[in-house]
Write a protein that holds these residues in place. Structure first.
Motif: not given
Lengths: 137, 137
Positions: A56, A71-74, A76, A90-92, B9-10
């Motif tokens: 990403s 982007e950091r997302s994990f 839920e 988390q987020g962009k 955003e992060l």
């Protein structure tokens, strides 16, 4: 006088600690935070971004500027999960770093290991340190 | 710079240094990892950001009702690098939690991947100290 053993990494840690606490402190509103190093013939930029899918992440080097986007997302947890603590964000993100010298951007290399991004960008040939030999007459 | 960061955003939080009371043989700075802790019907899950820590660089100890996590970063990644610009310090990670009687110490599972430690602590009743080996990712 007693000898005090200090390994090179400990010296570096002390130096980083001193520099991060000097004048500017930790900047806010940015991700990832970066450290910029001089490696002689290259600049090395490190950024801590644990848990990011390297696929990403987009890295661009143009003129003297490095841009990192991602982007950091994990996932839920299950719906019935109850949070006791929630400190991880988390987020962009998009980070622009200007480097102090001319670059050889086409030779730039990036690795992502243990949650740390390392971008190594060789300096432009004319900007690399060069040892000059003294000619004897 | 501000207008170049509109997509961000992060936001990185400054790393919090921790002072450890007990004596250590290993010198250097320790930081407090950011954690998420949530509880489901069957288990307690702890997720900790420990960027720079390889899978074999983490120790998890449970003693009494105290859970301790500790991570060590790889130092050889910094050989030959001279810091020019620094936004974060580099060092180990250390954090201690009280887990109470609810955790089955024998069933604790740990995994470290991309600098993120995931600890799964199944619920049960037992009371005995042991050390947990980390599964490599």
């Amino acid at each position: 006088m007693a000898l005090v053993y200090r390994d090179p990494f400990e010296q570096l840690q002390t130096e980083l600690d001193r520099m991060v606490n000097a004048a500017f402190g930790t900047p806010t509103g940015l991700y990832p935070l970066v450290n910029v190093f001089d490696a002689g013939d290259a600049f090395v930029v490190k950024g801590e971004m644990p848990g990011v899918d390297p696929k990403s992440v987009e890295i661009n080097v143009e003129d003297d500027t490095l841009t990192v986007r991602g982007e950091r997302s994990f996932a839920e947890p299950a719906r019935d999960a109850a949070y006791h603590r929630r400190e991880r964000g988390q987020g962009k993100f998009r980070r622009v770093v200007r480097l102090p010298g001319r670059l050889s951007s086409e030779e730039a290399k990036a690795t992502y290991r243990d949650g740390v991004l390392t971008v190594r960008i060789p300096k432009a040939k004319e900007a690399r340190p060069r040892r000059v030999q003294i000619e004897t007459a | 710079m501000a207008e170049m960061q509109t997509q961000t955003e992060l936001e990185a939080k400054p790393k919090q240094k921790v002072e450890r009371r007990e004596e250590r043989t290993r010198p250097g700075a320790y930081f407090q990892p950011a954690v998420d802790i949530f509880e489901t019907k069957d288990e307690l899950v702890l997720v900790a950001d420990m960027p720079g820590v390889p899978p074999d660089g983490v120790d998890i100890d449970v003693e009494g009702d105290q859970l301790t996590i500790e991570g060590r970063v790889r130092t050889e990644d910094y050989e030959g690098l001279k810091p020019l610009y620094v936004e974060y310090g580099v060092g180990g990670y250390y954090r201690r939690f009280t887990v109470g009687d609810m955790v089955d110490r024998e069933g604790i599972k740990a995994q470290l991947r991309n600098g993120v430690l995931v600890l799964k602590l199944p619920k049960a009743h037992q009371a005995r100290a042991r050390r947990i080996a980390v599964e490599a990712a």
